[in-house]
Write a protein that holds these residues in place. Structure first.
Motif, mmCIF file in Angstrom:
data_model
loop_
_atom_site.group_PDB
_atom_site.id
_atom_site.type_symbol
_atom_site.label_atom_id
_atom_site.label_comp_id
_atom_site.label_asym_id
_atom_site.label_seq_id
_atom_site.Cartn_x
_atom_site.Cartn_y
_atom_site.Cartn_z
ATOM 1 N N GLU A 29 0.823 -1.210 0.000
ATOM 2 C CA GLU A 29 0.000 0.000 0.000
ATOM 3 C C GLU A 29 0.856 1.259 0.000
ATOM 4 O O GLU A 29 0.470 2.283 -0.583
ATOM 5 C CB GLU A 29 -0.915 0.032 1.233
ATOM 6 N N GLU A 30 2.006 1.180 0.668
ATOM 7 C CA GLU A 30 2.916 2.328 0.694
ATOM 8 C C GLU A 30 3.643 2.468 -0.642
ATOM 9 O O GLU A 30 3.822 3.586 -1.147
ATOM 10 C CB GLU A 30 3.912 2.159 1.836
ATOM 11 N N ARG A 33 2.009 4.460 -3.275
ATOM 12 C CA ARG A 33 2.040 5.924 -3.183
ATOM 13 C C ARG A 33 3.319 6.519 -3.768
ATOM 14 O O ARG A 33 3.456 7.742 -3.824
ATOM 15 C CB ARG A 33 1.919 6.352 -1.713
ATOM 16 N N LEU A 67 0.041 5.152 6.026
ATOM 17 C CA LEU A 67 -0.328 5.791 4.764
ATOM 18 C C LEU A 67 -0.656 7.264 4.967
ATOM 19 O O LEU A 67 -1.191 7.653 6.013
ATOM 20 C CB LEU A 67 -1.535 5.085 4.151
#
Length: 236
Positions: A29-30, A33, A67
């Motif tokens: 998920e990181e 980004r 996040l």
């Protein structure tokens, strides 16, 4: 360095250069980004999160993704409050249980002059006058950069409680200096000077425990070529 500014209920982890583990693995998920991030941004993003996960472990919380949320503020695991900062290959994260603190903010800056074109944009007239006096009394401190850092810490403590932007002009911050440390005391070696900060909010403050907060307080220090500031908001 950051730890010395915070109450015992806060766990602070900091790292310098390669200690920041810029190649520390990120969660998927990181990584999502950072698809277009340059190397420096990736190093900063990973470095502060490596510190944050070590702080989680010290609190007995399993490491997990951190996040960015609204306005880039980190989204912490349920039950935790915290803040992160980085500058010049310095990384730090500070976390506490929400039962121990309402909110906190930390910031680090290089101990150097602030660009003069920034001063009238960032500081109130009363703040500029106090900075002038402080600079006369303690010229070894870059007070303008220090006040800028204090405003960053105030904002980081403010935003999780309000979800709203706080303009630089909406908090009047007064800095105070501790007496010069005794070089033979052995307390926090490497610290050149430190003191307190008091931020008077010029807009309605957040409500905490049924009480509106009009003032945030914290601490600052200068050491090892860096400025560090921290603001903590205790439970009423």
């Amino acid at each position: 360095m950051i730890e010395a500014l915070l109450p015992d209920s806060v766990v602070a982890v900091e790292a310098h250069g390669d200690e920041g583990s810029p190649q520390a693995p990120l969660y998927p998920e990181e990584e999502a980004r950072l698809t277009r991030a340059v190397a420096r941004r990736r190093r900063e993003f990973a470095g502060v999160r490596a510190c944050a996960r070590r702080a989680m472990e010290k609190l007995g919380v399993p490491p997990q993704p951190v996040l960015p949320g609204d306005q880039g503020a980190p989204r912490w695991p349920t039950g935790l409050v915290g803040s992160m900062t980085h500058c010049d290959d310095y990384y730090a994260a500070a976390l506490a249980r929400a039962t121990d603190l309402v909110s906190l903010g930390i910031d680090a800056e290089p101990h150097g002059p602030l660009p003069q074109e920034v001063v009238p944009v960032v500081f109130l007239p009363a703040e500029r006058e106090r900075l002038r006096r402080l600079s006369e009394e303690r010229p070894e401190v870059h007070w303008e950069r220090l006040l800028f850092s204090a405003k960053e810490s105030v904002y980081k403590a403010w935003f999780p409680l309000t979800g709203e932007w706080l303009d630089f002009s909406e908090a009047d911050i007064e800095l105070s200096a501790d007496p010069d440390p005794d070089p033979d005391s052995g307390t926090h070696p490497g610290i050149s000077t430190g003191g307190g900060l008091r931020a008077q909010l010029l807009v309605p403050g957040p409500e905490v425990g049924g009480r509106r907060l009009d003032v945030f307080e914290g601490r600052w220090m200068v050491a090892h070529g860096l400025i560090a500031t921290a603001v903590t908001i205790p439970h009423p």
